[in-house]
Design a protein around this motif. Sequence first.
Motif, mmCIF file in Angstrom:
data_model
loop_
_atom_site.group_PDB
_atom_site.id
_atom_site.type_symbol
_atom_site.label_atom_id
_atom_site.label_comp_id
_atom_site.label_asym_id
_atom_site.label_seq_id
_atom_site.Cartn_x
_atom_site.Cartn_y
_atom_site.Cartn_z
ATOM 1 N N VAL A 1 5.097 14.838 2.314
ATOM 2 C CA VAL A 1 4.815 15.684 1.124
ATOM 3 C C VAL A 1 5.503 17.417 1.891
ATOM 4 N N PRO A 2 6.237 17.574 2.296
ATOM 5 C CA PRO A 2 7.016 18.495 2.895
ATOM 6 C C PRO A 2 6.055 20.059 2.734
ATOM 7 N N ALA A 3 5.948 20.767 3.605
ATOM 8 C CA ALA A 3 5.149 21.632 3.636
ATOM 9 C C ALA A 3 5.066 22.681 3.389
ATOM 10 N N HIS A 4 4.443 23.296 1.962
ATOM 11 C CA HIS A 4 4.722 24.294 1.166
ATOM 12 C C HIS A 4 3.455 25.971 1.839
ATOM 13 N N LEU A 5 4.141 26.934 2.135
ATOM 14 C CA LEU A 5 3.735 28.221 2.208
ATOM 15 C C LEU A 5 3.505 29.442 1.519
ATOM 16 N N GLN B 1 0.796 23.391 0.104
ATOM 17 C CA GLN B 1 0.670 21.602 0.194
ATOM 18 C C GLN B 1 1.231 21.586 0.930
ATOM 19 N N GLY B 2 0.979 20.221 1.686
ATOM 20 C CA GLY B 2 1.373 19.520 2.954
ATOM 21 C C GLY B 2 0.173 19.099 4.025
ATOM 22 N N ARG B 3 -0.682 18.894 2.823
ATOM 23 C CA ARG B 3 -2.130 18.332 3.976
ATOM 24 C C ARG B 3 -2.271 17.281 3.498
ATOM 25 N N GLU B 4 -1.649 16.618 2.898
ATOM 26 C CA GLU B 4 -1.763 15.786 1.633
ATOM 27 C C GLU B 4 -2.646 14.541 2.157
ATOM 28 N N ILE C 1 0.808 -1.179 0.050
ATOM 29 C CA ILE C 1 -0.246 -0.141 0.390
ATOM 30 C C ILE C 1 1.023 1.413 -0.196
ATOM 31 N N THR C 2 0.898 1.926 -0.752
ATOM 32 C CA THR C 2 1.572 3.134 -1.305
ATOM 33 C C THR C 2 0.947 4.313 -0.602
ATOM 34 N N ILE C 3 1.039 5.226 0.681
ATOM 35 C CA ILE C 3 0.159 6.172 1.305
ATOM 36 C C ILE C 3 1.072 7.499 1.183
ATOM 37 N N VAL C 4 0.484 8.429 0.972
ATOM 38 C CA VAL C 4 0.561 10.010 0.365
ATOM 39 C C VAL C 4 0.795 10.873 1.535
ATOM 40 N N LEU C 5 1.986 11.182 2.604
ATOM 41 C CA LEU C 5 0.999 11.879 3.956
ATOM 42 C C LEU C 5 1.804 13.544 3.953
ATOM 43 N N GLY C 6 1.315 14.337 3.819
ATOM 44 C CA GLY C 6 1.612 15.630 3.963
ATOM 45 C C GLY C 6 1.966 16.063 5.234
ATOM 46 N N GLU C 7 3.555 17.045 5.746
ATOM 47 C CA GLU C 7 4.058 16.917 6.497
ATOM 48 C C GLU C 7 2.979 17.679 7.343
ATOM 49 N N LEU C 8 1.944 18.078 6.920
ATOM 50 C CA LEU C 8 0.283 18.300 8.012
ATOM 51 C C LEU C 8 -0.558 17.804 7.915
ATOM 52 N N SER C 9 -0.223 16.795 8.432
ATOM 53 C CA SER C 9 -1.428 15.520 7.728
ATOM 54 C C SER C 9 -2.631 15.274 8.965
#
Lengths: 112, 213
Positions: free
Chosen positions: A64-68, A98-101, A26-34
Amino acid sequence: MHELAITQNIVDIALKSAPERQVQGITIVLGELSGIVEDSVRFCFEVVAADTAAKGAALTFHKVPAHLRCTKCAFEFKLDNGDWACPQCGNLGGEVLQGRECYIESIDVEDE
Amino acid sequence: MMKIKIVKNILDANDQMALENKKLFDEAGVVAINIMASPGAGKTSLILKTIDLLGLPVAVVEGDIASTFDAEKVGAKNVPVVQINTGGACHLDAAMIRKAVKGLRLKGARILFVENVGNLVCPAEFKLGESAKVVVASVPEGDDKPYKYPGMFSAATAIVLNKIDTLPVIDFNMKRFKNGVHAVNAGAPIFEVSCKTGEGLGNWIKWLQKLVS
């Protein structure tokens, strides 16, 4: 603690996406802010996936690193160790680009 | 081995259920407000004070790991209330709300207050079908909470800072607190209140009335 509920969802989605097949990965995408912790998901997965067709599946996490984007000067920057200050103008805060994935990207199943 | 593309939100099942809850609330003409905070910040006190001041019919869902203390306090106000005991879970989810409101008289109520489990982490992730998320912070917790729990504060529609009557005796830098909130959430109003003295509650009540008007 909410990783138990999160992991239950991960297993449910994987099983539903490949009925009656053995899930091997299973491949899971997780944002830094998730707010979801990889280690906790891994820990919960063993318990939740036991006695299911996802037992023993390899978990892969894409972080996924958070970008603001600065709310003042619109400069786009990467969140640095939880510091929300804009490196350009010093203003605190930004719109999260990005980063909430928090989603399942794909699953690997055995060939038919 | 075969790869199957999915791209599905991990919380999809909860999000779908939350959408259904929202529809249910819309049909009943009630606006649900998800009240989140750490334990002891004053969620129940805020709800009790709000019931007194709001002048609108409300219903309440109380979420706790255990006990019915909060539901009893709210019930004493003759308000429809149901207690959810999560039995250990650190947050409410949409399915718990769906089950709980089945036994609740929503018809006639204008606002449904949902008091989440005391926790500044997990409840932010789980939608319940609410129209607004309110985070209650309190002065004794310190001015650093928005920095430590950005997920919670960034999810908020509004923030209530409770226990401002303790400001004279607690080292709390209001500017630092507000900067922290605005860093992660530029648009959310901050209501400075004391549920003990009643100070500042007027603006909060006005905000609620506007929300349901």
